[in-house]
Design a protein around this motif. Structure first.
Motif: not given
Length: 487
Positions: A189-200, A226-235
């Motif tokens: 059960r592998s999820a994708n997630l983003s912590t930022s927008r743009g690139c240096p 918090s999002e990781i915690e949510f993903m583990i709990k919900e999914h």
């Protein structure tokens, strides 16, 4: 409030949840609109006849260049059914072409740039039957016989203000199927997630800085945790794939993230992208402690003149040091390379091949330079009349013959094959070092024999058996039949 249907016309993309459209969905939903979310392939096209789509007040379609033809097919279908249905296009492709895109397609609006707030204001305006749209920043629209382009919208200063992507609008379990998103690591059960927008970075082949106005913004560590915690709990996820163009930068942020990740006792693995000029020993050791198993680098070339031309501005020794340090710390190292930049010469390609021979890389891939719209390469291609494939939906990093460059297409294929031949053994051993993965994948492939046949066909079509694994996942449809909740 408006009934909004957001559509992601899936091309050959792998099993990623579309985070960009997911953020738009969650934001306009948080503002009170009713949202339906469709992530569809050609075999889901009949879903456009569903009452929730046909009765929607507004349709929004997210588009990158390879999705163009399928998106146009969607436009045609919906406008034939309901000529007055407001259709909105968003994403990097229409954002770049602006007025031209609106002129060439039977749609009503373009949300250009960062889309959440603009899309919400547009939905409010349509729902209230407002006729003057001139004050909605980031909007392009038909204004009688004219096309109006409003002022651009400022970027969201604080990404923490955005609610998490609206994964609840789909059957999210269909994105979490094995073998997972981390190459060579079997996960359930592998999820994708983003912590930022743009690139240096300012690489000439990438359009991300056009979309985000050359700005890099990052969520706070607490928001990500918090999002990781949510993903583990919900999914009940067991692994993460960070989609950031550059995850491994800012030592202080990474160390705080890793410390809080460990404190939460998240028993999950993750993989991420790094830039060789932003990694250091502290960063790599921190993510290793937290559970990172793999780092992917866009090296692109082993030629100093090419690296300078494409604005990587990276010293060859820095490339070597970053890859060696990654391996020394116990992380698996992956690297991608690109063949066929406008001024590439055979000696430049040989520099890349020779560099790879000198590096201990676990897995290597090689693509063809593609002048995607919004990139400097595209601007160069147009200015110098280099384009030979006018159907942009065929523009694809594994496909040659998109444009004219210094070396002919046959030569580029020959040297890419030389490269692949050199790294093939390492790539094969990358999987054999993980017998559990290999065994599970073999069983999985037998259960999905149609995808195996599709992979063989594509490998023959593109003359690249080294990419068979990618094609296999692209053809994988079993278990995804219930992805869209409106069935």
């Amino acid at each position: 409030m408006a009934n909004v249907c957001l559509i992601y016309p899936r091309d050959i993309n792998l099993n990623f949840f579309p985070l960009g459209l997911g953020y738009v969905a969650s934001y306009i939903k948080s503002q009170g609109h009713n949202v339906t979310f469709l992530d569809i392939k050609d075999n889901d096209f009949d879903l456009l006849d569903h009452p929730k789509v046909q009765e929607a007040d507004i349709i929004g379609v997210s588009i990158t260049t390879p999705q163009l033809r399928f998106a146009q097919k969607i436009f045609k279908k919906l406008k034939n059914d309901r000529p007055d249905l407001p259709i909105v296009a968003g994403g990097i492709h229409p954002s770049y072409f602006k007025q031209k895109f609106l002129e060439e397609n039977n749609i009503d609006y373009i949300v250009y740039g960062e889309g959440e707030i603009t899309m919400n204001e547009l939905c409010n305006a349509i729902d209230s039957k407002k006729t003057d749209m001139s004050d909605i920043r980031g909007l392009i629209y038909r204004n009688g016989d004219q096309i109006s382009i409003n002022l651009p919208r400022e970027l969201i200063p604080d990404l923490d203000e955005m609610p998490f992507p609206a994964r609840e609008l789909v059957n999210y379990d269909t994105y979490l199927q094995p073998p997972g998103l981390i190459r060579g690591v079997w996960t359930e059960r592998s999820a994708n997630l983003s912590t930022s927008r743009g690139c240096p970075g300012r690489c000439t082949y990438c359009g991300v800085n056009y979309l985000y106005n050359k700005m890099y913004r990052r969520r706070t560590v607490d928001s990500v945790i918090s999002e990781i915690e949510f993903m583990i709990k919900e999914h009940n996820i067991d692994s993460l794939y960070f989609m950031d163009d550059t995850f491994l930068m800012n030592t202080e942020w990474i160390e705080e993230f890793s410390d809080k990740f460990i404190a939460k006792k998240f028993n999950i693995k993750f993989s991420c992208y790094g830039r060789v000029e932003t990694v250091n020993e502290k960063i790599l050791r921190a993510v290793k402690r937290a559970g990172c198993v793999q780092v992917e680098y866009g090296v692109e070339s082993g030629s100093v003149p090419v690296l300078k031309a494409i604005k990587k501005n990276v010293d060859i020794n820095k490339i070597k040091d970053a890859l060696r340090l990654t391996k020394k710390i116990g992380l698996r190292a992956q690297a991608s390379f690109i063949f066929g930049f406008p001024d590439d010469k055979i000696e430049n390609l040989m520099d890349t091949i020779n560099l790879v021979a000198d590096l201990d890389i676990d897995f290597s891939t090689a693509y063809f330079a593609t002048p995607y719209p919004a990139s400097e390469l595209y601007e160069q291609a147009i200015k110098e009349d280099r384009i030979i494939e006018n159907d942009m939906s065929k523009w694809y990093v594994r496909a040659n013959k998109i444009w004219r460059v210094n070396l002919d297409h046959h030569t580029l294929e020959v040297y890419r094959n030389k490269f692949l031949k050199q790294v093939r053994w390492n790539n094969i051993m990358f999987f054999f070092k993980n017998p559990k993965f290999l065994f599970n994948l073999s069983i999985f492939a037998l259960k999905n024999i149609d995808a195996v046949y599709g992979a063989i066909k594509d490998s023959i079509k593109y003359k690249s058996f080294d990419d068979a694994g990618y094609y296999f996942y692209a053809h994988l449809t079993k278990g995804q039949e219930t992805r869209n909740l409106i069935r």
